[in-house]
Design a protein around this motif. Structure first.
Motif, PDB file in Angstrom:
ATOM      1  N   LYS A  72      17.462 -24.539 -42.327  1.00  0.00           N
ATOM      2  CA  LYS A  72      16.119 -25.104 -42.194  1.00  0.00           C
ATOM      3  C   LYS A  72      15.231 -24.123 -41.443  1.00  0.00           C
ATOM      4  CE  LYS A  72      17.641 -29.888 -42.216  1.00  0.00           C
ATOM      5  NZ  LYS A  72      17.726 -31.120 -41.434  1.00  0.00           N
ATOM      6  N   GLN A  73      13.938 -24.180 -41.762  1.00  0.00           N
ATOM      7  CA  GLN A  73      12.975 -23.292 -41.121  1.00  0.00           C
ATOM      8  C   GLN A  73      12.030 -24.102 -40.253  1.00  0.00           C
ATOM      9  OE1 GLN A  73      10.988 -20.903 -44.027  1.00  0.00           O
ATOM     10  NE2 GLN A  73      12.865 -19.905 -44.695  1.00  0.00           N
ATOM     11  N   GLY A  74      11.583 -23.494 -39.173  1.00  0.00           N
ATOM     12  CA  GLY A  74      10.652 -24.159 -38.277  1.00  0.00           C
ATOM     13  C   GLY A  74       9.904 -23.160 -37.419  1.00  0.00           C
ATOM     14  N   LYS A  75       9.002 -23.684 -36.593  1.00  0.00           N
ATOM     15  CA  LYS A  75       8.159 -22.848 -35.738  1.00  0.00           C
ATOM     16  C   LYS A  75       8.705 -22.845 -34.317  1.00  0.00           C
ATOM     17  CE  LYS A  75       4.015 -24.060 -34.203  1.00  0.00           C
ATOM     18  NZ  LYS A  75       2.637 -24.484 -34.165  1.00  0.00           N
ATOM     19  N   VAL A  76       8.728 -21.682 -33.686  1.00  0.00           N
ATOM     20  CA  VAL A  76       9.193 -21.547 -32.311  1.00  0.00           C
ATOM     21  C   VAL A  76       8.117 -22.121 -31.386  1.00  0.00           C
ATOM     22  CG1 VAL A  76       9.814 -19.913 -30.497  1.00  0.00           C
ATOM     23  CG2 VAL A  76      10.565 -19.514 -32.826  1.00  0.00           C
ATOM     24  N   VAL A  77       8.507 -23.081 -30.540  1.00  0.00           N
ATOM     25  CA  VAL A  77       7.546 -23.683 -29.622  1.00  0.00           C
ATOM     26  C   VAL A  77       7.770 -23.239 -28.181  1.00  0.00           C
ATOM     27  CG1 VAL A  77       7.019 -25.709 -31.001  1.00  0.00           C
ATOM     28  CG2 VAL A  77       8.955 -25.776 -29.457  1.00  0.00           C
ATOM     29  N   GLN A  78       8.967 -22.757 -27.872  1.00  0.00           N
ATOM     30  CA  GLN A  78       9.242 -22.323 -26.506  1.00  0.00           C
ATOM     31  C   GLN A  78      10.283 -21.210 -26.537  1.00  0.00           C
ATOM     32  OE1 GLN A  78      10.747 -25.452 -24.020  1.00  0.00           O
ATOM     33  NE2 GLN A  78      10.460 -24.302 -22.137  1.00  0.00           N
ATOM     34  N   VAL A  79      10.095 -20.221 -25.683  1.00  0.00           N
ATOM     35  CA  VAL A  79      11.035 -19.118 -25.552  1.00  0.00           C
ATOM     36  C   VAL A  79      11.420 -19.014 -24.085  1.00  0.00           C
ATOM     37  CG1 VAL A  79      11.325 -16.622 -25.753  1.00  0.00           C
ATOM     38  CG2 VAL A  79      10.069 -17.855 -27.494  1.00  0.00           C
ATOM     39  N   ILE A  80      12.725 -19.013 -23.803  1.00  0.00           N
ATOM     40  CA  ILE A  80      13.219 -18.850 -22.434  1.00  0.00           C
ATOM     41  C   ILE A  80      14.060 -17.577 -22.437  1.00  0.00           C
ATOM     42  CG2 ILE A  80      14.528 -19.896 -20.559  1.00  0.00           C
ATOM     43  CD1 ILE A  80      13.882 -22.619 -21.917  1.00  0.00           C
ATOM     44  N   ARG A  81      13.438 -16.468 -22.074  1.00  0.00           N
ATOM     45  CA  ARG A  81      14.093 -15.163 -22.164  1.00  0.00           C
ATOM     46  C   ARG A  81      15.230 -15.014 -21.174  1.00  0.00           C
ATOM     47  NH1 ARG A  81       9.173 -10.889 -23.120  1.00  0.00           N
ATOM     48  NH2 ARG A  81       8.426 -11.880 -25.018  1.00  0.00           N
ATOM     49  N   GLN A  82      15.150 -15.701 -20.033  1.00  0.00           N
ATOM     50  CA  GLN A  82      16.185 -15.564 -19.018  1.00  0.00           C
ATOM     51  C   GLN A  82      17.537 -16.083 -19.507  1.00  0.00           C
ATOM     52  OE1 GLN A  82      13.201 -16.925 -18.568  1.00  0.00           O
ATOM     53  NE2 GLN A  82      12.194 -15.719 -16.987  1.00  0.00           N
ATOM     54  N   ARG A  83      17.524 -17.008 -20.474  1.00  0.00           N
ATOM     55  CA  ARG A  83      18.763 -17.554 -21.032  1.00  0.00           C
ATOM     56  C   ARG A  83      18.945 -17.184 -22.505  1.00  0.00           C
ATOM     57  NH1 ARG A  83      20.813 -22.175 -17.982  1.00  0.00           N
ATOM     58  NH2 ARG A  83      22.400 -22.315 -19.585  1.00  0.00           N
ATOM     59  N   GLY A 153       9.912  -4.154 -45.428  1.00  0.00           N
ATOM     60  CA  GLY A 153       9.211  -2.998 -44.891  1.00  0.00           C
ATOM     61  C   GLY A 153       7.789  -3.305 -44.448  1.00  0.00           C
ATOM     62  N   ARG A 154       7.396  -4.580 -44.458  1.00  0.00           N
ATOM     63  CA  ARG A 154       6.041  -4.956 -44.067  1.00  0.00           C
ATOM     64  C   ARG A 154       5.971  -5.307 -42.588  1.00  0.00           C
ATOM     65  NH1 ARG A 154       2.539  -7.150 -48.608  1.00  0.00           N
ATOM     66  NH2 ARG A 154       3.635  -6.460 -50.451  1.00  0.00           N
ATOM     67  N   ILE A 155       4.774  -5.170 -42.049  1.00  0.00           N
ATOM     68  CA  ILE A 155       4.539  -5.491 -40.643  1.00  0.00           C
ATOM     69  C   ILE A 155       4.484  -7.010 -40.475  1.00  0.00           C
ATOM     70  CG2 ILE A 155       2.839  -5.366 -38.789  1.00  0.00           C
ATOM     71  CD1 ILE A 155       2.101  -2.599 -39.811  1.00  0.00           C
ATOM     72  N   ILE A 156       5.197  -7.511 -39.448  1.00  0.00           N
ATOM     73  CA  ILE A 156       5.146  -8.930 -39.108  1.00  0.00           C
ATOM     74  C   ILE A 156       4.324  -9.036 -37.818  1.00  0.00           C
ATOM     75  CG2 ILE A 156       6.458 -10.978 -38.493  1.00  0.00           C
ATOM     76  CD1 ILE A 156       8.831  -9.758 -39.989  1.00  0.00           C
ATOM     77  N   PRO A 157       3.107  -9.575 -37.910  1.00  0.00           N
ATOM     78  CA  PRO A 157       2.256  -9.630 -36.713  1.00  0.00           C
ATOM     79  C   PRO A 157       2.743 -10.674 -35.715  1.00  0.00           C
ATOM     80  CG  PRO A 157       1.194 -10.733 -38.529  1.00  0.00           C
ATOM     81  CD  PRO A 157       2.446 -10.135 -39.081  1.00  0.00           C
ATOM     82  N   LYS A 158       2.424 -10.441 -34.448  1.00  0.00           N
ATOM     83  CA  LYS A 158       2.728 -11.451 -33.438  1.00  0.00           C
ATOM     84  C   LYS A 158       1.793 -12.630 -33.667  1.00  0.00           C
ATOM     85  CE  LYS A 158       4.222  -8.403 -29.739  1.00  0.00           C
ATOM     86  NZ  LYS A 158       3.941  -7.943 -28.385  1.00  0.00           N
ATOM     87  N   PRO A 159       2.307 -13.859 -33.574  1.00  0.00           N
ATOM     88  CA  PRO A 159       1.453 -15.023 -33.831  1.00  0.00           C
ATOM     89  C   PRO A 159       0.442 -15.250 -32.716  1.00  0.00           C
ATOM     90  CG  PRO A 159       3.652 -15.707 -33.212  1.00  0.00           C
ATOM     91  CD  PRO A 159       3.679 -14.227 -33.321  1.00  0.00           C
ATOM     92  N   ASP A 160      -0.709 -15.804 -33.081  1.00  0.00           N
ATOM     93  CA  ASP A 160      -1.722 -16.165 -32.099  1.00  0.00           C
ATOM     94  C   ASP A 160      -1.446 -17.589 -31.638  1.00  0.00           C
ATOM     95  OD1 ASP A 160      -3.031 -13.753 -32.383  1.00  0.00           O
ATOM     96  OD2 ASP A 160      -4.222 -14.486 -34.071  1.00  0.00           O
ATOM     97  N   VAL A 161      -1.022 -17.735 -30.397  1.00  0.00           N
ATOM     98  CA  VAL A 161      -0.712 -19.055 -29.857  1.00  0.00           C
ATOM     99  C   VAL A 161      -1.655 -19.309 -28.691  1.00  0.00           C
ATOM    100  CG1 VAL A 161       1.058 -20.455 -28.746  1.00  0.00           C
ATOM    101  CG2 VAL A 161       1.682 -18.857 -30.531  1.00  0.00           C
ATOM    102  N   PRO A 162      -2.354 -20.450 -28.682  1.00  0.00           N
ATOM    103  CA  PRO A 162      -3.243 -20.740 -27.559  1.00  0.00           C
ATOM    104  C   PRO A 162      -2.455 -20.944 -26.276  1.00  0.00           C
ATOM    105  CG  PRO A 162      -3.070 -22.624 -29.013  1.00  0.00           C
ATOM    106  CD  PRO A 162      -2.354 -21.500 -29.672  1.00  0.00           C
ATOM    107  N   ARG A 163      -3.065 -20.551 -25.170  1.00  0.00           N
ATOM    108  CA  ARG A 163      -2.416 -20.737 -23.875  1.00  0.00           C
ATOM    109  C   ARG A 163      -2.341 -22.203 -23.528  1.00  0.00           C
ATOM    110  NH1 ARG A 163      -4.733 -16.423 -19.659  1.00  0.00           N
ATOM    111  NH2 ARG A 163      -4.422 -18.248 -18.382  1.00  0.00           N
ATOM    112  N   ALA A 164      -1.368 -22.564 -22.700  1.00  0.00           N
ATOM    113  CA  ALA A 164      -1.170 -23.968 -22.324  1.00  0.00           C
ATOM    114  C   ALA A 164      -2.341 -24.508 -21.511  1.00  0.00           C
ATOM    115  CB  ALA A 164       0.122 -24.114 -21.524  1.00  0.00           C
ATOM    116  N   ASP A 165      -3.016 -23.628 -20.752  1.00  0.00           N
ATOM    117  CA  ASP A 165      -4.129 -24.092 -19.932  1.00  0.00           C
ATOM    118  C   ASP A 165      -5.448 -24.116 -20.690  1.00  0.00           C
ATOM    119  OD1 ASP A 165      -4.497 -21.395 -20.142  1.00  0.00           O
ATOM    120  OD2 ASP A 165      -4.388 -20.989 -18.002  1.00  0.00           O
ATOM    121  N   GLY A 166      -5.436 -23.677 -21.956  1.00  0.00           N
ATOM    122  CA  GLY A 166      -6.634 -23.754 -22.779  1.00  0.00           C
ATOM    123  C   GLY A 166      -7.613 -22.615 -22.598  1.00  0.00           C
TER     124      GLY A 166
END
Length: 177
Positions: A72-83, A153-166
């Motif tokens: 299944k495919q979905g959108k990443v909503v949170q990333v915790i790099r420390q873990r 071989g195509r560029i995958i851009p970083k997604p534009d995600v609004p900040r939590a504080d708006g």
């Protein structure tokens, strides 16, 4: 001192050396319940991934490779790099009861569980394929560092995600000097 600098200092939380990262934001009340002061929790061994090699960001479309939601495919909503965790919207869910009392059994609420970074793969943005792909970092002719799909071989851009504080950084007005 500028207000933004003061707020930045206040938002930085000093963590103890044996701190255990979880799903809650460090310093929040939920986090303080999980990591009360004076308690020692067992250390979790995490394979460190250098900052420059990390390729998953909030807003990316990924496909799950393992578990009950494999394929299944979905959108990443949170990333915790420390873990090395990634939380995918609406997938890898478990159910928990909220508001449980002696008289009331509570309400069952779905909750997304984190996945390890190697349990998901980035999906190519081409409408024709939409298949998982390996990613490598390259530099463009302008010197910009970009993610490139090894499949197409195509560029995958970083997604534009609004900040939590708006706050939208592009609308900031520079200081009048």
């Amino acid at each position: 001192m500028r207000l933004s600098a003061l707020l930045a200092l206040a938002s930085k939380v000093t963590l103890p050396p044996n701190y255990r990262y979880g799903m809650s934001r460090p310093g929040s009340l939920a986090d303080k319940r999980k990591n009360p002061p004076g308690t020692r929790r067992r250390r979790v061994a995490v394979e460190p991934i250098p900052e420059e090699d990390w390729h998953l960001f909030c807003g990316d479309r990924v496909e799950i490779l393992e578990g009950k939601d494999a394929g299944k495919q979905g959108k990443v909503v949170q990333v915790i790099r420390q873990r090395n965790w990634v939380v995918v919207e609406g997938l890898n869910t478990h159910y928990r009861y909220v508001g449980k009392t002696v008289d009331f059994r509570g309400t069952m609420v779905p909750s997304e569980a984190p996945l390890l970074h190697n349990q998901v793969k980035l999906v190519s943005l081409l409408l024709s394929t939409r298949k998982p792909t390996e990613v490598e970092w390259r530099f463009t002719e302008a010197g910009e560092r970009v993610r490139v799909s090894t499949r197409s071989g195509r560029i995958i851009p970083k997604p534009d995600v609004p900040r939590a504080d708006g706050i939208v950084p592009e609308t900031w007005i520079g200081e009048a000097g």
